[in-house]
Design a protein around this motif. Structure first.
Motif, PDB file in Angstrom:
ATOM      1  N   ASP A 176       0.907  -1.127   0.114  1.00 44.77           N
ATOM      2  CA  ASP A 176       0.163   0.031  -0.072  1.00 44.77           C
ATOM      3  C   ASP A 176       0.961   1.269   0.096  1.00 44.77           C
ATOM      4  O   ASP A 176       0.459   2.212  -0.856  1.00 44.77           O
ATOM      5  N   GLU A 177       1.947   1.325   0.754  1.00 50.19           N
ATOM      6  CA  GLU A 177       2.732   2.472   0.837  1.00 50.19           C
ATOM      7  C   GLU A 177       3.444   2.825  -0.308  1.00 50.19           C
ATOM      8  O   GLU A 177       3.652   3.785  -0.992  1.00 50.19           O
ATOM      9  N   GLU A 178       3.806   1.619  -1.307  1.00 48.90           N
ATOM     10  CA  GLU A 178       4.303   1.703  -2.320  1.00 48.90           C
ATOM     11  C   GLU A 178       3.270   2.358  -3.413  1.00 48.90           C
ATOM     12  O   GLU A 178       3.838   3.270  -4.292  1.00 48.90           O
ATOM     13  N   VAL A 179       2.063   1.756  -3.386  1.00 47.22           N
ATOM     14  CA  VAL A 179       1.199   2.456  -4.404  1.00 47.22           C
ATOM     15  C   VAL A 179       0.873   4.003  -4.095  1.00 47.22           C
ATOM     16  O   VAL A 179       0.951   4.769  -4.801  1.00 47.22           O
ATOM     17  N   LYS A 180       1.049   4.196  -2.826  1.00 46.08           N
ATOM     18  CA  LYS A 180       0.943   5.754  -2.405  1.00 46.08           C
ATOM     19  C   LYS A 180       1.844   6.588  -2.798  1.00 46.08           C
ATOM     20  O   LYS A 180       1.852   7.551  -3.321  1.00 46.08           O
ATOM     21  N   LYS A 181       3.319   5.930  -2.645  1.00 46.12           N
ATOM     22  CA  LYS A 181       4.204   6.732  -3.277  1.00 46.12           C
ATOM     23  C   LYS A 181       4.334   6.757  -4.834  1.00 46.12           C
ATOM     24  O   LYS A 181       4.405   7.766  -5.315  1.00 46.12           O
ATOM     25  N   THR A 182       3.806   5.883  -5.493  1.00 40.67           N
ATOM     26  CA  THR A 182       3.420   6.082  -6.809  1.00 40.67           C
ATOM     27  C   THR A 182       2.558   7.030  -7.295  1.00 40.67           C
ATOM     28  O   THR A 182       2.836   7.727  -8.212  1.00 40.67           O
ATOM     29  N   ARG A 183       1.510   6.967  -6.361  1.00 40.29           N
ATOM     30  CA  ARG A 183       0.468   8.074  -6.727  1.00 40.29           C
ATOM     31  C   ARG A 183       0.934   9.534  -6.566  1.00 40.29           C
ATOM     32  O   ARG A 183       0.321  10.356  -7.322  1.00 40.29           O
ATOM     33  N   HIS A 184       1.608   9.707  -5.584  1.00 38.14           N
ATOM     34  CA  HIS A 184       2.262  10.939  -5.258  1.00 38.14           C
ATOM     35  C   HIS A 184       3.313  11.374  -6.417  1.00 38.14           C
ATOM     36  O   HIS A 184       3.218  12.404  -6.978  1.00 38.14           O
ATOM     37  N   PHE A 185       4.101  10.504  -6.874  1.00 33.88           N
ATOM     38  CA  PHE A 185       4.921  10.664  -7.852  1.00 33.88           C
ATOM     39  C   PHE A 185       4.063  11.097  -9.215  1.00 33.88           C
ATOM     40  O   PHE A 185       4.701  11.972  -9.861  1.00 33.88           O
ATOM     41  N   ASP A 206       3.434   0.007  -9.302  1.00 35.92           N
ATOM     42  CA  ASP A 206       4.498   1.030  -9.298  1.00 35.92           C
ATOM     43  C   ASP A 206       4.811   1.314 -10.740  1.00 35.92           C
ATOM     44  O   ASP A 206       5.441   2.418 -11.065  1.00 35.92           O
ATOM     45  N   LEU A 207       4.459   0.402 -11.913  1.00 33.56           N
ATOM     46  CA  LEU A 207       5.015   0.749 -13.114  1.00 33.56           C
ATOM     47  C   LEU A 207       4.017   1.985 -13.773  1.00 33.56           C
ATOM     48  O   LEU A 207       2.692   1.900 -13.781  1.00 33.56           O
ATOM     49  N   VAL A 208       4.863   3.110 -14.116  1.00 33.22           N
ATOM     50  CA  VAL A 208       3.842   4.078 -14.561  1.00 33.22           C
ATOM     51  C   VAL A 208       4.248   4.476 -16.150  1.00 33.22           C
ATOM     52  O   VAL A 208       5.553   4.494 -16.360  1.00 33.22           O
ATOM     53  N   SER A 244      10.335   0.981  -4.062  1.00 34.51           N
ATOM     54  CA  SER A 244      11.180   0.872  -2.989  1.00 34.51           C
ATOM     55  C   SER A 244      12.107   2.076  -2.759  1.00 34.51           C
ATOM     56  O   SER A 244      13.162   2.120  -2.031  1.00 34.51           O
ATOM     57  N   MET A 245      11.990   3.144  -3.523  1.00 29.74           N
ATOM     58  CA  MET A 245      12.765   4.465  -3.274  1.00 29.74           C
ATOM     59  C   MET A 245      12.198   5.166  -2.136  1.00 29.74           C
ATOM     60  O   MET A 245      10.885   4.797  -1.820  1.00 29.74           O
ATOM     61  N   THR A 246      12.935   5.858  -1.357  1.00 27.58           N
ATOM     62  CA  THR A 246      12.271   6.595  -0.317  1.00 27.58           C
ATOM     63  C   THR A 246      11.810   7.943  -0.920  1.00 27.58           C
ATOM     64  O   THR A 246      11.968   8.083  -1.909  1.00 27.58           O
ATOM     65  N   MET A 247      11.159   8.617  -0.060  1.00 29.30           N
ATOM     66  CA  MET A 247      10.576   9.845  -0.278  1.00 29.30           C
ATOM     67  C   MET A 247      11.475  11.011  -0.792  1.00 29.30           C
ATOM     68  O   MET A 247      11.161  11.467  -1.657  1.00 29.30           O
ATOM     69  N   GLU A 248      12.478  10.791  -0.223  1.00 32.47           N
ATOM     70  CA  GLU A 248      13.499  11.737  -0.450  1.00 32.47           C
ATOM     71  C   GLU A 248      13.988  11.683  -1.894  1.00 32.47           C
ATOM     72  O   GLU A 248      14.285  12.605  -2.680  1.00 32.47           O
ATOM     73  N   GLN A 249      14.315  10.453  -2.214  1.00 33.38           N
ATOM     74  CA  GLN A 249      14.785  10.080  -3.584  1.00 33.38           C
ATOM     75  C   GLN A 249      13.530  10.385  -4.494  1.00 33.38           C
ATOM     76  O   GLN A 249      13.923  10.945  -5.639  1.00 33.38           O
ATOM     77  N   ILE A 250      12.454  10.215  -4.188  1.00 30.39           N
ATOM     78  CA  ILE A 250      11.304  10.512  -5.064  1.00 30.39           C
ATOM     79  C   ILE A 250      11.158  11.842  -5.309  1.00 30.39           C
ATOM     80  O   ILE A 250      11.074  12.561  -6.455  1.00 30.39           O
TER      81      ILE A 250
END
Ligand SMILES: Cc1ncc(COP(=O)(O)O)c(C=O)c1O
Ligand SMILES: Cc1ncc(COP(=O)(O)O)c(C=O)c1O
Lengths: 378, 378
Positions: free
Chosen positions: A277-286, A307-309, A356-362
């Motif tokens: 779920d966290e990964e999906v959240k990060k992807t959506r933010h990205f 995560d594939l966009v 699997s990247m951190t928010m900072e990296q994103i």
């Protein structure tokens, strides 16, 4: 010896942020690197073999395969060399030359090749086109019903998450259709098994394949082939002459280090799918932040469930038109800022993943795209 | 997490002298261990792929495959997952269900399985029985001629060096028979390629397979499939839909670290095949000294032309009869002295190899056997 220098050094992953979706799920944790070291020598996994790779107790491949079957909730599993070899094996065991199978319109090329190598005909369920490219259960149903009217359909293949748009299909609905129509279903989880939770029984799939090097933090080549016990006799049929050996597996499959890495990574993989779920959240933010930059549009189903966009990027295509480096500019601008994984020369669209990247990296990646756009703003 | 401990530590090769013939040729040199580390992540070999694994330039797989083809003197090569997968691919490309092939009576079980998976019938050239178990060219010729009288023979398979007796067959004579009779020949060099010099053109083979993890100092699973250019269109046929992709290879084969180790080990392998004569000399010395111990008889052709040795050992079988540990005594006595690789429980006969060991190590092994015999002398 200088002519033998094949360039066997790889700094890409160590020194850059890698957006290549193909590679995001295959990065090894430290424990898998150790296992690779331990089992680096040829046939080292066979020290205590008594004739069947899947029954080896030291290392405990036997128990691992049971655990793996539990993990995806299917009756039994074998390792194969990859998702494609798993698909080939199922088709080979179930079909004869000239038979017809049904596949989804977003199937990976390896599904087509596995069928072609088996001399099978393919009927395709189309996706619904631009911009979401969805495989709708009702379209799959309609296509399958029409197909059955004309010929016998030996197997249905569905891509759980496809590699073009990262769409998650409604496998459960499609499995239910297949069951009703009496067609066994093979679910291709190359992009999902090891990233997100999979419950094959709940879905209702007869066969399931996964890709170790793609989504299970394993060193390649290795894949997973799971099946319900009703198919065991067909797919895992033993040799008449060498009675321990499974024909479709050619006796043994993963006789090398990749299986050791798959086993070593397993605790890590089990843990990470819990955080999907966290990964999906990060992807959506990205995606949200990228789309804010303007003239960057996410294709495929919205909001993202994987995560594939895939982005359509007219903004970069416009810059490329007047840039002295043409389409290469984007790759080069990113590379300079230590971001890789987008194909050289591509600017009209690209695929990427921040799995699997951190928010900072994103944030760094988003800001880099922003900077590049700013630099070329008229 | 303790239940996830699958026992992924391997000290066997580090702490013992390993006589297992299967593993002697698969030990990695340091440079291959480095390559394994560099390319450990899934799909890392694909960083610079443009659609075909065999054409990748970084690392230079493309040039490596050319060099490998030169090394065994054949027109072109691909990597596959192992010798068996190479044999399966050739049979699959050349034969139809129900076709007949001819194989030698010392063929590895994987030859039988590759044929069985392809639904082929097998005609066998018998060996000449105890004690040399030789495949005679005249017997192969006779069997093939008789077979051709009855049915069409689509392919001939010959084991270059077999895994039971380590006999080196007269491949050149048999290839010449096959050529005269118009049957393509597949030479299985799993036990020879990477150990001894191979010249496929001189032999006259149409196809050749090798095993990276077995005899080419590579991490598994990986194999070599070589062929003359006349077979390129048949075996390496491209997909109609995905025109770059070779159907029989399912697009890509060795998408992982094993190919990096095969490449890194290549200079080492090229160098060691030049020293093959020394290896044969060491093996002959080992056999001579072992036979001197009494009631130890080397089976297969004499003198040895390969490092795999099969001994008949009535002496150990006699000791086992009255030993409290029965057949396990030999394994345990050896293990205590840090010698491994002979199957647990075996005393009537065993296979072993001293390939790549030093003379000191070989003397230590001979002396250990001597000591064990002395200990149990009545
Ligand atoms: C959906 C899908 N299926 C299958 C594959 C192939 O996986 P493998 O290399 O394990 O055969 C891929 C790889 O990109 C994929 O994206
Ligand atoms: C003669 C022979 N052929 C083939 C094989 C199988 O090799 P691979 O594991 O590369 O398929 C072996 C392995 O023991 C062998 O001895």
């Amino acid at each position: 010896m200088e002519c033998d220098d094949y360039g066997l050094t790889r700094t890409l992953e160590r020194e850059n942020l890698n957006l290549n979706p193909l590679q995001r799920g295959g990065v090894l944790p430290a424990e898998a690197r150790e296992a690779l070291y331990e089992f680096s020598d040829g046939y080292s996994i066979c020290d205590y073999c008594e004739g069947r790779l899947d029954q080896i107790k030291k290392p405990d491949i036997n128990r691992f395969l049971d655990d793996l079957a539990d993990f995806i909730n299917i009756d039994l599993v074998r390792t194969v060399h990859g998702a494609r070899e798993g698909k080939f094996a199922v088709m080979h065991a179930l079909c004869n030359k000239g038979d017809t199978i049904i596949v989804d319109g977003n199937a990976h090329y390896t599904t087509h090749l596995a069928a072609e190598r088996n001399h099978l005909k393919i009927i395709e369920t189309p996706n619904n086109g631009h911009p979401t490219f969805e495989i709708k259960p009702e379209t799959y149903k309609q296509t399958l019903e029409d197909a059955i009217d004309k010929t016998e359909i030996k197997l249905a293949v569905l891509t759980h998450v496809d590699g073009d748009y990262g769409n998650l299909t409604n496998a459960k609905a499609i499995a239910s259709t297949c069951k009703k129509l009496g067609v066994p279903l093979l679910l291709n989880c190359a992009y999902s098994m090891g990233r997100m939770p999979i419950d094959a029984k709940d879905i209702g799939a007869d066969f399931i394949v996964g890709s170790g090097h793609k989504s299970m933090a394993a060193s390649g080549p290795i894949g997973v082939l799971g099946m319900t016990s009703e198919w065991e006799d067909t797919v895992l049929k033993r040799s008449e002459r060498h009675e321990k050996k499974e024909i479709e597996m050619l006796g043994c499959t993963s006789r090398g280090a990749p299986i050791a890495t798959l086993m070593a990574s397993f605790p890590h993989v089990k843990e990470r799918v819990q955080r999907w779920d966290e990964e999906v959240k990060k992807t959506r933010h990205f995606v949200k932040e990228m789309e804010k930059l303007g003239e960057i549009i996410q294709l495929g189903v919205k909001p993202k469930e994987h995560d594939l966009v895939r982005f359509e990027t007219p903004i970069f295509d416009n810059i490329a038109r007047s840039h002295p480096r043409r389409g290469f500019f984007l790759y080069e601008e990113l590379k300079r800022r230590r971001i890789v994984g987008i194909k050289r020369g591509q600017t009209r669209w690209f695929k990427c993943s921040v799995y699997s990247m951190t928010m900072e990296q994103i944030e760094y990646i988003i800001n880099t795209f922003k900077d590049i756009i700013k630099k070329y703003q008229p």
